[in-house]
Scaffold this motif. Sequence first.
Motif, PDB file in Angstrom:
ATOM      1  N   THR A 141     -11.964   8.966   3.665  1.00  0.00           N
ATOM      2  CA  THR A 141     -13.207   9.191   3.440  1.00  0.00           C
ATOM      3  C   THR A 141     -13.661  10.735   3.704  1.00  0.00           C
ATOM      4  O   THR A 141     -14.382  11.288   2.686  1.00  0.00           O
ATOM      5  CB  THR A 141     -14.141   8.128   4.039  1.00  0.00           C
ATOM      6  OG1 THR A 141     -13.957   6.920   3.597  1.00  0.00           O
ATOM      7  CG2 THR A 141     -15.552   8.596   3.723  1.00  0.00           C
ATOM      8  N   ARG A 142     -13.303  11.160   4.773  1.00  0.00           N
ATOM      9  CA  ARG A 142     -13.891  12.552   5.158  1.00  0.00           C
ATOM     10  C   ARG A 142     -13.257  13.653   3.997  1.00  0.00           C
ATOM     11  O   ARG A 142     -13.892  14.479   3.935  1.00  0.00           O
ATOM     12  CB  ARG A 142     -13.500  12.832   6.524  1.00  0.00           C
ATOM     13  CG  ARG A 142     -12.001  12.955   6.784  1.00  0.00           C
ATOM     14  CD  ARG A 142     -11.876  13.650   8.314  1.00  0.00           C
ATOM     15  NE  ARG A 142     -10.348  13.804   8.541  1.00  0.00           N
ATOM     16  CZ  ARG A 142      -9.720  14.482   9.679  1.00  0.00           C
ATOM     17  NH1 ARG A 142     -10.748  15.088  10.398  1.00  0.00           N
ATOM     18  NH2 ARG A 142      -8.471  14.420   9.814  1.00  0.00           N
ATOM     19  N   TRP A 143     -12.257  13.341   3.802  1.00  0.00           N
ATOM     20  CA  TRP A 143     -11.457  14.301   2.886  1.00  0.00           C
ATOM     21  C   TRP A 143     -11.869  14.154   1.372  1.00  0.00           C
ATOM     22  O   TRP A 143     -12.102  15.228   0.711  1.00  0.00           O
ATOM     23  CB  TRP A 143     -10.089  14.244   2.860  1.00  0.00           C
ATOM     24  CG  TRP A 143      -9.343  14.859   4.026  1.00  0.00           C
ATOM     25  CD1 TRP A 143      -8.704  13.856   4.676  1.00  0.00           C
ATOM     26  CD2 TRP A 143      -9.138  16.024   4.295  1.00  0.00           C
ATOM     27  NE1 TRP A 143      -8.153  14.710   5.741  1.00  0.00           N
ATOM     28  CE2 TRP A 143      -8.524  16.022   5.624  1.00  0.00           C
ATOM     29  CE3 TRP A 143      -9.699  17.171   3.906  1.00  0.00           C
ATOM     30  CZ2 TRP A 143      -8.331  17.068   6.308  1.00  0.00           C
ATOM     31  CZ3 TRP A 143      -9.361  18.317   4.451  1.00  0.00           C
ATOM     32  CH2 TRP A 143      -8.580  18.348   5.916  1.00  0.00           C
ATOM     33  N   ALA A 144     -12.469  12.794   1.088  1.00  0.00           N
ATOM     34  CA  ALA A 144     -13.181  12.714  -0.367  1.00  0.00           C
ATOM     35  C   ALA A 144     -14.490  13.153  -0.300  1.00  0.00           C
ATOM     36  O   ALA A 144     -14.934  14.135  -1.287  1.00  0.00           O
ATOM     37  CB  ALA A 144     -13.231  11.178  -0.457  1.00  0.00           C
ATOM     38  N   VAL A 183     -14.035  17.017  -0.676  1.00  0.00           N
ATOM     39  CA  VAL A 183     -13.827  17.614  -1.914  1.00  0.00           C
ATOM     40  C   VAL A 183     -15.032  17.821  -2.751  1.00  0.00           C
ATOM     41  O   VAL A 183     -15.315  18.426  -3.533  1.00  0.00           O
ATOM     42  CB  VAL A 183     -12.808  16.533  -2.681  1.00  0.00           C
ATOM     43  CG1 VAL A 183     -12.396  16.885  -4.124  1.00  0.00           C
ATOM     44  CG2 VAL A 183     -11.386  16.780  -1.896  1.00  0.00           C
ATOM     45  N   PHE A 184     -15.736  16.468  -2.824  1.00  0.00           N
ATOM     46  CA  PHE A 184     -16.935  16.291  -3.662  1.00  0.00           C
ATOM     47  C   PHE A 184     -17.960  17.219  -3.160  1.00  0.00           C
ATOM     48  O   PHE A 184     -18.586  18.081  -4.089  1.00  0.00           O
ATOM     49  CB  PHE A 184     -17.537  14.790  -3.616  1.00  0.00           C
ATOM     50  CG  PHE A 184     -18.643  14.651  -4.211  1.00  0.00           C
ATOM     51  CD1 PHE A 184     -18.571  14.063  -5.542  1.00  0.00           C
ATOM     52  CD2 PHE A 184     -19.942  14.799  -3.535  1.00  0.00           C
ATOM     53  CE1 PHE A 184     -19.651  13.737  -6.238  1.00  0.00           C
ATOM     54  CE2 PHE A 184     -21.135  14.788  -4.472  1.00  0.00           C
ATOM     55  CZ  PHE A 184     -21.059  14.325  -5.706  1.00  0.00           C
ATOM     56  N   ALA A 185     -18.047  17.456  -1.734  1.00  0.00           N
ATOM     57  CA  ALA A 185     -19.225  18.583  -1.222  1.00  0.00           C
ATOM     58  C   ALA A 185     -18.942  19.964  -1.634  1.00  0.00           C
ATOM     59  O   ALA A 185     -19.936  20.549  -1.918  1.00  0.00           O
ATOM     60  CB  ALA A 185     -19.362  18.224   0.171  1.00  0.00           C
ATOM     61  N   VAL A 215     -13.098   6.089 -11.353  1.00  0.00           N
ATOM     62  CA  VAL A 215     -11.784   6.493 -11.679  1.00  0.00           C
ATOM     63  C   VAL A 215     -11.176   7.676 -10.840  1.00  0.00           C
ATOM     64  O   VAL A 215      -9.830   7.628 -10.378  1.00  0.00           O
ATOM     65  CB  VAL A 215     -11.830   6.720 -13.134  1.00  0.00           C
ATOM     66  CG1 VAL A 215     -10.368   7.343 -13.596  1.00  0.00           C
ATOM     67  CG2 VAL A 215     -12.155   5.545 -13.988  1.00  0.00           C
ATOM     68  N   VAL A 216     -11.982   8.756 -10.693  1.00  0.00           N
ATOM     69  CA  VAL A 216     -11.433   9.941  -9.968  1.00  0.00           C
ATOM     70  C   VAL A 216     -11.620   9.943  -8.266  1.00  0.00           C
ATOM     71  O   VAL A 216     -10.871  10.245  -7.832  1.00  0.00           O
ATOM     72  CB  VAL A 216     -12.074  11.178 -10.729  1.00  0.00           C
ATOM     73  CG1 VAL A 216     -11.466  11.049 -12.140  1.00  0.00           C
ATOM     74  CG2 VAL A 216     -13.414  11.309 -10.228  1.00  0.00           C
ATOM     75  N   LEU A 217     -13.128   9.483  -8.065  1.00  0.00           N
ATOM     76  CA  LEU A 217     -13.256   9.746  -6.564  1.00  0.00           C
ATOM     77  C   LEU A 217     -12.586   8.647  -5.561  1.00  0.00           C
ATOM     78  O   LEU A 217     -12.205   8.811  -4.581  1.00  0.00           O
ATOM     79  CB  LEU A 217     -14.752   9.945  -6.383  1.00  0.00           C
ATOM     80  CG  LEU A 217     -15.191  10.101  -5.022  1.00  0.00           C
ATOM     81  CD1 LEU A 217     -14.776  11.357  -4.643  1.00  0.00           C
ATOM     82  CD2 LEU A 217     -16.932  10.081  -5.157  1.00  0.00           C
ATOM     83  N   ALA A 218     -12.700   7.337  -6.286  1.00  0.00           N
ATOM     84  CA  ALA A 218     -12.245   6.295  -5.328  1.00  0.00           C
ATOM     85  C   ALA A 218     -10.869   6.534  -4.825  1.00  0.00           C
ATOM     86  O   ALA A 218     -10.272   6.267  -3.886  1.00  0.00           O
ATOM     87  CB  ALA A 218     -12.727   5.024  -5.974  1.00  0.00           C
ATOM     88  N   PRO A 219      -9.880   6.666  -5.918  1.00  0.00           N
ATOM     89  CA  PRO A 219      -8.553   6.936  -5.745  1.00  0.00           C
ATOM     90  C   PRO A 219      -8.389   7.868  -4.834  1.00  0.00           C
ATOM     91  O   PRO A 219      -7.420   8.009  -3.867  1.00  0.00           O
ATOM     92  CB  PRO A 219      -7.926   7.186  -7.068  1.00  0.00           C
ATOM     93  CG  PRO A 219      -8.742   6.577  -8.047  1.00  0.00           C
ATOM     94  CD  PRO A 219     -10.146   6.844  -7.613  1.00  0.00           C
ATOM     95  N   VAL A 225     -13.375  -1.744  -1.624  1.00  0.00           N
ATOM     96  CA  VAL A 225     -14.678  -1.185  -1.537  1.00  0.00           C
ATOM     97  C   VAL A 225     -14.716  -0.933   0.002  1.00  0.00           C
ATOM     98  O   VAL A 225     -15.333   0.369   0.375  1.00  0.00           O
ATOM     99  CB  VAL A 225     -15.676  -2.442  -1.689  1.00  0.00           C
ATOM    100  CG1 VAL A 225     -17.150  -2.065  -1.093  1.00  0.00           C
ATOM    101  CG2 VAL A 225     -15.860  -2.881  -3.096  1.00  0.00           C
ATOM    102  N   PHE A 226     -14.008  -1.442   0.854  1.00  0.00           N
ATOM    103  CA  PHE A 226     -14.309  -1.157   2.319  1.00  0.00           C
ATOM    104  C   PHE A 226     -13.362   0.294   2.587  1.00  0.00           C
ATOM    105  O   PHE A 226     -13.729   1.055   3.710  1.00  0.00           O
ATOM    106  CB  PHE A 226     -13.585  -2.081   3.402  1.00  0.00           C
ATOM    107  CG  PHE A 226     -14.657  -3.652   3.466  1.00  0.00           C
ATOM    108  CD1 PHE A 226     -15.793  -3.212   3.788  1.00  0.00           C
ATOM    109  CD2 PHE A 226     -14.103  -4.665   3.149  1.00  0.00           C
ATOM    110  CE1 PHE A 226     -16.748  -4.323   4.154  1.00  0.00           C
ATOM    111  CE2 PHE A 226     -15.045  -5.733   3.211  1.00  0.00           C
ATOM    112  CZ  PHE A 226     -16.161  -5.524   3.775  1.00  0.00           C
ATOM    113  N   ARG A 227     -12.455   0.480   1.916  1.00  0.00           N
ATOM    114  CA  ARG A 227     -11.582   1.554   1.917  1.00  0.00           C
ATOM    115  C   ARG A 227     -12.169   2.797   1.204  1.00  0.00           C
ATOM    116  O   ARG A 227     -11.669   3.832   1.326  1.00  0.00           O
ATOM    117  CB  ARG A 227      -9.879   1.337   1.687  1.00  0.00           C
ATOM    118  CG  ARG A 227      -9.213   0.383   2.420  1.00  0.00           C
ATOM    119  CD  ARG A 227      -7.743   0.571   2.272  1.00  0.00           C
ATOM    120  NE  ARG A 227      -7.071  -0.357   3.035  1.00  0.00           N
ATOM    121  CZ  ARG A 227      -5.693  -0.446   2.951  1.00  0.00           C
ATOM    122  NH1 ARG A 227      -4.949   0.285   2.172  1.00  0.00           N
ATOM    123  NH2 ARG A 227      -5.090  -1.400   3.911  1.00  0.00           N
ATOM    124  N   THR A 228     -13.205   2.519   0.478  1.00  0.00           N
ATOM    125  CA  THR A 228     -13.708   3.759  -0.485  1.00  0.00           C
ATOM    126  C   THR A 228     -15.321   3.662  -0.020  1.00  0.00           C
ATOM    127  O   THR A 228     -15.911   3.653  -1.248  1.00  0.00           O
ATOM    128  CB  THR A 228     -13.267   3.685  -1.711  1.00  0.00           C
ATOM    129  OG1 THR A 228     -13.681   2.285  -2.364  1.00  0.00           O
ATOM    130  CG2 THR A 228     -11.772   3.899  -2.013  1.00  0.00           C
TER     131      THR A 228
END
Length: 219
Positions: free
Chosen positions: A104-107, A110-112, A93-97, A23-26
Amino acid sequence: MSALGATLGRRASGGAVRARAAVFRTPFAAGLVTVLFVTTLWLRDQPDHADEVLRWVSTNVHNLSVAPIRSVVLSAFFLPDGRWLSNAILLVVVLAPLEWRFGTRWAIAVFASAHVLATMVTEAWEFLAIRDGDLPAQARYEYDVGVSYGLYGAAAAACYLLPRPLRPFGVLLVVCYVGIPFVLSSGMTTSGHVLAVSTGLAWFPVFKRLSVRPLPWRT
């Protein structure tokens, strides 16, 4: 029995520690799932105001012309169909990994990128269709709310995390999942899903240059 109990206790404690670490890492994935849960409960609890709120946050042509930042940001935090559980599972399944592996900034990027690009292109198409008379003027106020563009972009990007021999099959699965509905019934939403997946796949060259954390199931 005491030895068995101690072993089970240590494993349970270790599992709890790993869950907290995840949780803390994602924080973005966990926060997004939480916000979607809260907004979904609110929409169910306030059915008289749900339509008004969804129209206010929608990235339709009208809102993008008067409040683009508000609509683009808030539209990703509501689920008009109320299917929180299925969306939450897919995000985990897809965003947390992705977030665990690249940060976080790269996740968020990608999403944005998938959410914004698919929204802007499909709404530009709708604006032109309204202007040319191919769609009624009322279409400028239609719903365009949900997490699907960002989710599909993250799903496509997450294929990069698969072992190299399996990566093409993962990409093929995601492409078929959005491509078949597009071929059978092309429209704004299905076109947006194809654009979102294309955006997610476009991140592969960037991922090759990033420093990464090992995935939790590989540590």
